[in-house]
Design a protein around this motif. Structure first.
Motif, PDB file in Angstrom:
ATOM      1  N   PHE A 116       0.859  -1.172   0.000  1.00  0.00           N
ATOM      2  CA  PHE A 116       0.000   0.000   0.000  1.00  0.00           C
ATOM      3  C   PHE A 116       0.904   1.233   0.000  1.00  0.00           C
ATOM      4  CE2 PHE A 116      -2.539  -3.178   2.435  1.00  0.00           C
ATOM      5  CZ  PHE A 116      -3.488  -3.414   1.445  1.00  0.00           C
ATOM      6  N   PRO A 117       1.316   1.719  -1.169  1.00  0.00           N
ATOM      7  CA  PRO A 117       2.263   2.840  -1.221  1.00  0.00           C
ATOM      8  C   PRO A 117       1.766   4.042  -0.433  1.00  0.00           C
ATOM      9  CG  PRO A 117       1.962   1.869  -3.396  1.00  0.00           C
ATOM     10  CD  PRO A 117       0.945   1.233  -2.497  1.00  0.00           C
ATOM     11  N   ALA A 118       2.672   4.657   0.335  1.00  0.00           N
ATOM     12  CA  ALA A 118       2.311   5.783   1.183  1.00  0.00           C
ATOM     13  C   ALA A 118       1.782   6.945   0.361  1.00  0.00           C
ATOM     14  CB  ALA A 118       3.523   6.222   2.002  1.00  0.00           C
ATOM     15  N   GLU A 119       2.341   7.157  -0.830  1.00  0.00           N
ATOM     16  CA  GLU A 119       1.887   8.277  -1.658  1.00  0.00           C
ATOM     17  C   GLU A 119       0.427   8.098  -2.066  1.00  0.00           C
ATOM     18  OE1 GLU A 119       3.125  10.776  -5.684  1.00  0.00           O
ATOM     19  OE2 GLU A 119       4.326   9.069  -5.017  1.00  0.00           O
ATOM     20  N   GLU A 120       0.049   6.877  -2.419  1.00  0.00           N
ATOM     21  CA  GLU A 120      -1.344   6.614  -2.791  1.00  0.00           C
ATOM     22  C   GLU A 120      -2.268   6.798  -1.592  1.00  0.00           C
ATOM     23  OE1 GLU A 120      -2.054   2.994  -4.874  1.00  0.00           O
ATOM     24  OE2 GLU A 120      -0.289   3.204  -6.148  1.00  0.00           O
ATOM     25  N   LEU A 121      -1.808   6.395  -0.414  1.00  0.00           N
ATOM     26  CA  LEU A 121      -2.610   6.569   0.794  1.00  0.00           C
ATOM     27  C   LEU A 121      -2.810   8.062   1.084  1.00  0.00           C
ATOM     28  CD1 LEU A 121      -4.073   5.346   3.217  1.00  0.00           C
ATOM     29  CD2 LEU A 121      -1.879   5.234   4.414  1.00  0.00           C
ATOM     30  N   CYS A 122      -1.748   8.855   0.929  1.00  0.00           N
ATOM     31  CA  CYS A 122      -1.860  10.301   1.142  1.00  0.00           C
ATOM     32  C   CYS A 122      -2.830  10.926   0.143  1.00  0.00           C
ATOM     33  CB  CYS A 122      -0.493  10.967   1.028  1.00  0.00           C
ATOM     34  SG  CYS A 122       0.610  10.648   2.414  1.00  0.00           S
ATOM     35  N   GLN A 123      -2.769  10.497  -1.104  1.00  0.00           N
ATOM     36  CA  GLN A 123      -3.682  11.016  -2.120  1.00  0.00           C
ATOM     37  C   GLN A 123      -5.125  10.639  -1.795  1.00  0.00           C
ATOM     38  OE1 GLN A 123      -2.056   9.342  -5.714  1.00  0.00           O
ATOM     39  NE2 GLN A 123      -0.633  11.042  -6.035  1.00  0.00           N
ATOM     40  N   SER A 169      -6.253  12.758   1.137  1.00  0.00           N
ATOM     41  CA  SER A 169      -6.431  14.136   0.664  1.00  0.00           C
ATOM     42  C   SER A 169      -7.750  14.282  -0.081  1.00  0.00           C
ATOM     43  CB  SER A 169      -5.278  14.538  -0.247  1.00  0.00           C
ATOM     44  OG  SER A 169      -4.046  14.486   0.433  1.00  0.00           O
ATOM     45  N   SER A 170      -8.086  13.299  -0.910  1.00  0.00           N
ATOM     46  CA  SER A 170      -9.333  13.361  -1.679  1.00  0.00           C
ATOM     47  C   SER A 170     -10.544  13.332  -0.764  1.00  0.00           C
ATOM     48  CB  SER A 170      -9.395  12.201  -2.681  1.00  0.00           C
ATOM     49  OG  SER A 170      -9.608  10.951  -2.020  1.00  0.00           O
ATOM     50  N   LEU A 171     -10.438  12.649   0.359  1.00  0.00           N
ATOM     51  CA  LEU A 171     -11.558  12.588   1.306  1.00  0.00           C
ATOM     52  C   LEU A 171     -11.763  13.932   1.996  1.00  0.00           C
ATOM     53  CD1 LEU A 171     -10.939   9.062   2.870  1.00  0.00           C
ATOM     54  CD2 LEU A 171     -12.747   9.709   1.275  1.00  0.00           C
ATOM     55  N   PHE A 172     -10.667  14.608   2.339  1.00  0.00           N
ATOM     56  CA  PHE A 172     -10.798  15.950   2.920  1.00  0.00           C
ATOM     57  C   PHE A 172     -11.414  16.918   1.912  1.00  0.00           C
ATOM     58  CE2 PHE A 172      -7.757  14.620   6.244  1.00  0.00           C
ATOM     59  CZ  PHE A 172      -8.403  15.153   7.341  1.00  0.00           C
ATOM     60  N   ALA A 173     -10.983  16.808   0.657  1.00  0.00           N
ATOM     61  CA  ALA A 173     -11.544  17.683  -0.377  1.00  0.00           C
ATOM     62  C   ALA A 173     -13.032  17.405  -0.573  1.00  0.00           C
ATOM     63  CB  ALA A 173     -10.790  17.476  -1.691  1.00  0.00           C
ATOM     64  N   LYS A 174     -13.391  16.134  -0.550  1.00  0.00           N
ATOM     65  CA  LYS A 174     -14.793  15.751  -0.713  1.00  0.00           C
ATOM     66  C   LYS A 174     -15.637  16.232   0.457  1.00  0.00           C
ATOM     67  CE  LYS A 174     -18.383  13.304  -2.174  1.00  0.00           C
ATOM     68  NZ  LYS A 174     -19.180  13.689  -3.363  1.00  0.00           N
ATOM     69  N   SER A 175     -15.080  16.255   1.648  1.00  0.00           N
ATOM     70  CA  SER A 175     -15.850  16.645   2.838  1.00  0.00           C
ATOM     71  C   SER A 175     -16.354  18.080   2.736  1.00  0.00           C
ATOM     72  CB  SER A 175     -14.998  16.475   4.100  1.00  0.00           C
ATOM     73  OG  SER A 175     -13.955  17.447   4.154  1.00  0.00           O
ATOM     74  N   SER A 194     -14.038  12.532  12.050  1.00  0.00           N
ATOM     75  CA  SER A 194     -13.150  12.745  13.193  1.00  0.00           C
ATOM     76  C   SER A 194     -11.984  11.756  13.277  1.00  0.00           C
ATOM     77  CB  SER A 194     -13.961  12.722  14.494  1.00  0.00           C
ATOM     78  OG  SER A 194     -13.125  12.904  15.609  1.00  0.00           O
ATOM     79  N   PRO A 195     -12.205  10.425  13.130  1.00  0.00           N
ATOM     80  CA  PRO A 195     -11.069   9.491  13.240  1.00  0.00           C
ATOM     81  C   PRO A 195      -9.983   9.757  12.210  1.00  0.00           C
ATOM     82  CG  PRO A 195     -13.153   8.310  13.401  1.00  0.00           C
ATOM     83  CD  PRO A 195     -13.489   9.697  12.957  1.00  0.00           C
ATOM     84  N   LEU A 196     -10.385  10.248  11.030  1.00  0.00           N
ATOM     85  CA  LEU A 196      -9.394  10.531   9.993  1.00  0.00           C
ATOM     86  C   LEU A 196      -8.540  11.739  10.377  1.00  0.00           C
ATOM     87  CD1 LEU A 196      -8.786   9.276   7.189  1.00  0.00           C
ATOM     88  CD2 LEU A 196     -10.047  11.190   6.195  1.00  0.00           C
ATOM     89  N   ILE A 197      -9.171  12.746  10.970  1.00  0.00           N
ATOM     90  CA  ILE A 197      -8.447  13.953  11.378  1.00  0.00           C
ATOM     91  C   ILE A 197      -7.371  13.623  12.402  1.00  0.00           C
ATOM     92  CG2 ILE A 197      -8.675  16.193  12.532  1.00  0.00           C
ATOM     93  CD1 ILE A 197     -11.518  16.344  11.391  1.00  0.00           C
ATOM     94  N   THR A 198      -7.691  12.747  13.348  1.00  0.00           N
ATOM     95  CA  THR A 198      -6.734  12.415  14.406  1.00  0.00           C
ATOM     96  C   THR A 198      -5.501  11.687  13.878  1.00  0.00           C
ATOM     97  OG1 THR A 198      -7.872  10.325  14.898  1.00  0.00           O
ATOM     98  CG2 THR A 198      -8.590  12.269  16.114  1.00  0.00           C
ATOM     99  N   LEU A 252      -1.172  18.236   3.280  1.00  0.00           N
ATOM    100  CA  LEU A 252      -1.194  19.446   4.112  1.00  0.00           C
ATOM    101  C   LEU A 252      -2.177  20.470   3.553  1.00  0.00           C
ATOM    102  CD1 LEU A 252       2.618  19.799   4.830  1.00  0.00           C
ATOM    103  CD2 LEU A 252       0.839  19.615   6.582  1.00  0.00           C
ATOM    104  N   GLU A 253      -2.210  20.602   2.224  1.00  0.00           N
ATOM    105  CA  GLU A 253      -3.115  21.557   1.586  1.00  0.00           C
ATOM    106  C   GLU A 253      -4.572  21.170   1.832  1.00  0.00           C
ATOM    107  OE1 GLU A 253      -4.094  24.955  -0.445  1.00  0.00           O
ATOM    108  OE2 GLU A 253      -2.056  24.272   0.034  1.00  0.00           O
ATOM    109  N   ALA A 254      -4.902  19.889   1.669  1.00  0.00           N
ATOM    110  CA  ALA A 254      -6.282  19.431   1.848  1.00  0.00           C
ATOM    111  C   ALA A 254      -6.713  19.578   3.304  1.00  0.00           C
ATOM    112  CB  ALA A 254      -6.406  17.973   1.399  1.00  0.00           C
ATOM    113  N   PHE A 255      -5.819  19.220   4.230  1.00  0.00           N
ATOM    114  CA  PHE A 255      -6.139  19.357   5.654  1.00  0.00           C
ATOM    115  C   PHE A 255      -6.356  20.813   6.029  1.00  0.00           C
ATOM    116  CE2 PHE A 255      -4.585  20.328   9.932  1.00  0.00           C
ATOM    117  CZ  PHE A 255      -5.428  19.544  10.700  1.00  0.00           C
ATOM    118  N   THR A 256      -5.479  21.695   5.556  1.00  0.00           N
ATOM    119  CA  THR A 256      -5.568  23.112   5.906  1.00  0.00           C
ATOM    120  C   THR A 256      -6.837  23.743   5.329  1.00  0.00           C
ATOM    121  OG1 THR A 256      -3.149  23.258   5.964  1.00  0.00           O
ATOM    122  CG2 THR A 256      -4.355  25.329   5.805  1.00  0.00           C
TER     123      THR A 256
END
Length: 260
Positions: free
Chosen positions: A153-160, A163-169, A183-187, A205-209
């Motif tokens: 499970f490549p870390a880059e794909e997991l980050c993407q 990130s897509s879930l934060f954008a979708k939210s 909430s569990p994802l934010i933590t 970082l961009e999606a979270f911010t």
């Protein structure tokens, strides 16, 4: 619930006998095999249910609730599985090759990899419920990322993915649904940012911010957001350390302080 006429709780207790002091390790191995089988059954069931739900033109509330419950159960079982595998290493001196990342790759992750395909299937849908399904899948992969390397499970794909879930939210119609399940994802964000490669951190970082900026003061997610920001602003208190070359982290720290 009983298995072979024994209470479920007893299955977690390694049994030692005087003639064979290593028997506890084999008892634990037996537990891991049972959990592995449960994971296989659940993943196959989730895969079938996901295809059926995606094929239905209308929302089937009962099927959606059943799938959500199955994903929740899978997360609990995987968490227990990892705990038991690590305990076996510590208590019985099993080597990492016996219950380490290579063993996990061949025993459990081979099943869980199917969920990556399910995640892609859900991502194509616009309904809010598919977003919640993918949140649960992301939680599971984040849990696994702490104990295995990123070859499967490549870390880059997991980050993407995260990130897509934060954008979708930000565009969900049902804000109550988002506040209940995000909430569990934010933590997990501070730990994920600290451990992933520098070239994977920028969009996360961009999606979270962006999601943090859009949160209202009375939002149920404000406290999880503030906890995550505190961990990244004050690593000496959280124990999560960031390198000096973390991609653009200082810029985002300024943005978080500005929002505060």
């Amino acid at each position: 619930l009983q298995v072979q006429n024994r209470p479920m709780g007893e299955l977690w207790k390694p049994t030692l006998d005087e003639d064979n002091p290593g028997s506890g390790a084999f008892a634990t191995s037996d537990v891991l095999m049972k959990l592995q089988n449960l994971i296989r059954i659940l993943v196959n069931s989730i895969e079938v249910s996901a295809s059926e739900i995606c094929a239905k033109p209308a929302n089937d509330a009962q099927s959606s609730e059943a799938l959500l419950s199955a994903l929740h159960c899978l997360h609990l079982i995987c968490t227990t599985f990892i705990h038991e595998a690590k305990k076996s290493q510590m208590e019985f001196g099993r080597s990492k090759t016996q219950f380490g990342s290579d063993w996990l790759n061949s025993s459990v992750l081979v099943y869980l990899k199917k969920l990556w395909g399910v995640k892609c299937l859900f991502h194509e849908k616009g309904d809010d419920r598919f977003f919640v399904f993918n949140l649960k899948i992301a939680e599971l992969f984040l849990c696994l990322s702490t104990c295995v390397d990123d070859t499967m499970f490549p870390a880059e794909e997991l980050c993407q993915f995260v990130s897509s879930l934060f954008a979708k939210s930000k565009v969900l119609r049902n804000k109550d649904l988002m506040e209940t399940h995000l909430s569990p994802l934010i933590t997990c964000i501070p730990g994920l940012i600290a451990s992933c490669a520098d070239d994977s951190k920028g969009y996360l970082l961009e999606a979270f911010t962006d999601a943090f900026r859009d949160s209202k003061v009375d939002c149920k997610l404000m406290l999880p957001y503030l906890d995550a920001v505190r961990e990244m602003l004050l690593p000496e208190k959280s124990g999560i350390w960031f390198t000096e070359i973390d991609l653009g982290l200082s810029e985002y720290r300024s943005a978080w302080i500005s929002e505060l």
